[in-house]
Design an enzyme around this catalytic site. Structure first.
Site, PDB file in Angstrom:
ATOM      1  N   ASP A 176       0.814  -1.218   0.000  1.00 12.02           N
ATOM      2  CA  ASP A 176       0.000   0.000   0.000  1.00 12.02           C
ATOM      3  C   ASP A 176       0.848   1.267   0.000  1.00 12.02           C
ATOM      4  O   ASP A 176       0.344   2.366  -0.194  1.00 12.02           O
ATOM      5  CB  ASP A 176      -0.962   0.008   1.203  1.00 12.02           C
ATOM      6  CG  ASP A 176      -0.234  -0.227   2.507  1.00 12.02           C
ATOM      7  OD1 ASP A 176       0.644   0.571   2.870  1.00 12.02           O
ATOM      8  OD2 ASP A 176      -0.541  -1.230   3.193  1.00 12.02           O
ATOM      9  N   GLY A 215       9.015 -12.092  -1.327  1.00  9.66           N
ATOM     10  CA  GLY A 215       9.974 -11.579  -0.338  1.00  9.66           C
ATOM     11  C   GLY A 215      10.788 -12.684   0.312  1.00  9.66           C
ATOM     12  O   GLY A 215      11.951 -12.488   0.673  1.00  9.66           O
ATOM     13  N   ASP A 226       6.408  -5.833   6.457  1.00  8.21           N
ATOM     14  CA  ASP A 226       5.049  -5.288   6.523  1.00  8.21           C
ATOM     15  C   ASP A 226       4.103  -6.269   5.856  1.00  8.21           C
ATOM     16  O   ASP A 226       3.642  -6.053   4.739  1.00  8.21           O
ATOM     17  CB  ASP A 226       5.012  -3.917   5.832  1.00  8.21           C
ATOM     18  CG  ASP A 226       3.639  -3.277   5.925  1.00  8.21           C
ATOM     19  OD1 ASP A 226       2.803  -3.766   6.703  1.00  8.21           O
ATOM     20  OD2 ASP A 226       3.406  -2.290   5.212  1.00  8.21           O
ATOM     21  N   GLY A 227       3.840  -7.358   6.553  1.00  9.19           N
ATOM     22  CA  GLY A 227       3.027  -8.415   5.957  1.00  9.19           C
ATOM     23  C   GLY A 227       1.640  -8.492   6.557  1.00  9.19           C
ATOM     24  O   GLY A 227       1.214  -7.627   7.318  1.00  9.19           O
TER      25      GLY A 227
HETATM   26  N1  SPD Z   1      -4.591  -8.083  11.130  1.00  3.59           N
HETATM   27  C1  SPD Z   1      -4.025  -7.239  10.139  1.00  3.59           C
HETATM   28  C2  SPD Z   1      -2.549  -7.158  10.181  1.00  3.59           C
HETATM   29  C3  SPD Z   1      -2.054  -6.441   9.004  1.00  3.59           C
HETATM   30  C4  SPD Z   1      -0.662  -5.994   9.094  1.00  3.59           C
HETATM   31  N2  SPD Z   1      -0.189  -5.389   7.882  1.00  3.59           N
HETATM   32  C5  SPD Z   1      -0.942  -4.331   7.360  1.00  3.59           C
HETATM   33  C6  SPD Z   1      -0.337  -3.746   6.138  1.00  3.59           C
HETATM   34  C7  SPD Z   1      -0.346  -2.278   6.155  1.00  3.59           C
HETATM   35  N3  SPD Z   1       0.658  -1.721   5.328  1.00  3.59           N
END
Ligand code: SPD
Length: 279
Positions: free
Chosen positions: A86, A138, A156-157
């Site tokens: 995002d 990744g 950032d997963g």
């Molecule tokens: N439970 C949702 C966890 C999400 C973590 N990653 C969000 C991505 C935002 N860039």
């Protein structure tokens, strides 16, 4: 007609948003991607039925994933982001003028496309010339031994289910540790320490097998189940409270949540977690 959209956990809890309109819905090679225009949070990115980020509250998550690591890493010239399609994590990293290069590896090109189109308020740094975007896996990327070492690696997963499950494996964390410069810093989201307490503790145990120093920290993430969220800083031995004052102070005017006081406070542990992490 507005409708309620619920994220469900283990069939036992539901967290919902009132949706005014579905702006986008498509199944990619990896997951179901939706962008919902919600009454409270504005546009929300949803992957496989789980809320990922929203226009109104994304700063809590992205600032807290990125800025603590950037504040304590000895160097921040060369940064790797895994996931983050995002664009919010890249935006936070690129606020730092010391950053020379950011490599962002996102597996799903459609997440990037949908985010650029419907969440431009989050990904405001896509055109920064320091950003290199790689659409790819990744896990395979950090497994490569021909890579340069990184000063900071940010994961950032999603949650540890579906296409993201491998991002919580020991082998993956060990690859990240191997791709870090000697005093480099790795930070990752580590789920809710309340709703998903056992998942949180399990991730901590796995991280401890891959890194010399592993320290969780906490903050709000209003869009996520139970709100209280955790992230974890890992390294060979960098003190997560040894803030580079000048570097942190430089970005504070642009922050909505993070500052040096929040940084220090975020590392406080509840009695329950102190005991659980000591075991
Ligand atoms: N439970 C949702 C966890 C999400 C973590 N990653 C969000 C991505 C935002 N860039």
């Amino acid at each position: 007609m507005p409708f309620w959209y619920d994220e469900t956990w283990e069939g036992k809890t539901r967290y919902g948003c009132l949706v005014r309109e579905t702006l986008y819905s498509e199944k990619s090679e990896f997951q179901q991607i939706e962008i919902l225009d919600t009454a409270h949070y504005g546009p929300v990115l949803v992957l496989d039925g789980i809320f990922m980020t929203s226009a109104r509250e994304e700063h809590f998550y992205h600032e807290m994933l990125v800025q603590p690591a950037m504040a304590v890493a000895p160097r921040v010239a060369n940064v790797l982001i895994i996931g983050g399609g995002d664009g919010g994590t890249a935006r936070e990293v690129l606020r730092h003028p010391e950053v020379e290069r950011v490599t962002l590896v996102e597996i799903d090109a459609k997440v990037i496309e949908a985010s650029k189109r419907f969440l431009p308020m989050i990904g405001t740094a896509w055109d920064d010339p320091r950003l290199e975007l790689i659409v790819g896996d990744g896990i395979a990327y950090v497994g490569r031994e021909d890579l340069q070492l990184f000063d900071v690696i940010l994961l950032d997963g999603c949650d540890p289910v579906g296409p993201s499950a491998g991002l919580f494996d020991l082998a993956f964390y060990q690859s990240c540790a191997a791709r870090l410069a000697g005093d480099g810093v790795f930070a990752t989201q580590t789920e809710s320490p309340i709703l998903l307490r056992e998942v949180f503790l399990d991730i901590q145990r796995t991280l401890r097998q891959a890194f010399g120093r592993v320290t969780p920290y906490f903050g709000p993430a209003p869009l996520y189940a139970s709100d209280q969220w955790s992230w974890t800083i890992c390294s060979a031995g960098v003190d997560p409270l040894a803030i580079h004052e000048e570097r942190a102070a430089r970005v504070e005017p642009a922050m909505k949540y993070y500052n040096r006081e929040i940084h220090r406070a975020a590392f406080a542990l509840s009695q329950d977690l102190k005991r659980a992490l000591d075991d």
